[in-house]
Structure formats: C-alpha cells, structure tokens
Design an enzyme around this catalytic site. Structure first.
Site, PDB file in Angstrom:
ATOM      1  N   GLY A  92       0.814  -1.219   0.000  1.00  0.00           N
ATOM      2  CA  GLY A  92       0.000   0.000   0.000  1.00  0.00           C
ATOM      3  C   GLY A  92       0.840   1.259   0.000  1.00  0.00           C
ATOM      4  O   GLY A  92       0.560   2.217  -0.723  1.00  0.00           O
ATOM      5  N   CYS A  93       1.892   1.262   0.794  1.00  0.00           N
ATOM      6  CA  CYS A  93       2.755   2.440   0.887  1.00  0.00           C
ATOM      7  C   CYS A  93       3.510   2.667  -0.417  1.00  0.00           C
ATOM      8  O   CYS A  93       3.743   3.807  -0.822  1.00  0.00           O
ATOM      9  CB  CYS A  93       3.707   2.311   2.068  1.00  0.00           C
ATOM     10  SG  CYS A  93       2.836   2.262   3.653  1.00  0.00           S
TER      11      CYS A  93
END
Length: 156
Positions: A46-47
């Site tokens: 996600g990051c």
C-alpha cells in the site's frame, strides 16, 4: 495521540532527516504549498502504491506550487533503498521516534485486521504558503488517495 489537525490550524514545525540524511525543516518551505503525507512503512504494497502515485503526480503538483513530503518511521537508509527501488521523486523523511506523527495526529490508536493497535494513521495534510492547514484527511486508503486529493484541490 496528538490532536488531529483541521483547516485553519497552524502546522507544527519540524526538522527531520531525509533519505540522504540531510535535514528538512518545514518552516524553510514557507512561500510554497506543502502536501505532507504520513505512511506506515516503506516497501510495503500500500505504501509503495501511494508513494508511486505521488511521484507520478509530482510534476503537475509542483507546477501548481506544491512540495510533497512523505513521512514514515523508517530510518533514512531504508528510505534511500525505497526511493532507488521504486524510482521515487518525492522527498522521503524519517520520523523514527514518531514525534512529528504524534504532533500532527497521525500516530495513535487504529484498527488493524479487527484489532485496536497503536500505529501510524495513514494521513495527508495540505498547507498553504503560510504553513496553515487548508485540508486534512485521516485514515485514508493508499489506493486512489492521490487522485482524490488532486480532485479535492481542483487539480483534475
């Protein structure tokens, strides 16, 4: 957890090391609009998506006067690896003791996989040229957030 920032608040100043070990001080950026986003960990799916989205939008954001700062608790060396691996163009800052995240309301209780834990709250705060909060979003989703931010700022 610190208080969450809201439009009209003055953003707490900070000095943090970037991925090269050089210090970045928020107040040195007065006169520019600044997007500060907080993320849990470099090199996680996600990051990575979020960082790549910001990097892909950096040219158009810069053209509108925005500087983008991504802040995580990762050490500068890990951030340097992240930047190189993903060809990131945004500034990556290390808040290893989470003091800036706490002051900005981006660290504290959150729900993760149905459990309440202490951690980084994925957040984005936009500052005007005087360092005043114009927009603040907390508990954002990594995927699609940059596109929403661009729409909300009238950049789409």
């Amino acid at each position: 957890m610190g208080e969450r920032l809201a439009p009209g608040d003055t953003a707490p100043d900070f000095t943090l090391p970037d991925d090269t070990g050089s210090d970045v001080t928020l107040s040195d950026l007065r006169g520019r609009k600044v997007i500060v986003y907080f993320y849990p960990a470099a090199m996680t799916p996600g990051c990575t998506t979020q960082a790549c989205d910001f990097s892909e939008s950096l040219e158009s954001l810069s053209a509108k006067g925005y500087t983008v700062l991504g802040i995580s608790p990762d050490q500068p060396a890990k951030l340097a690896t992240f930047r190189e691996k993903e060809a990131l163009t945004i500034a990556l800052l290390s808040d290893a003791d989470r003091s800036v995240m706490t002051a900005w309301g981006a660290f504290g209780e959150k729900t993760l996989y149905g459990k309440t834990v202490q951690g980084v709250i994925r957040s984005t705060v936009v500052l005007d040229e005087q360092g005043t909060v114009s927009h603040a979003w907390y508990n954002v989703k990594a995927t699609g957030h940059v596109a929403k931010l661009r729409r909300d700022l009238g950049l789409e």
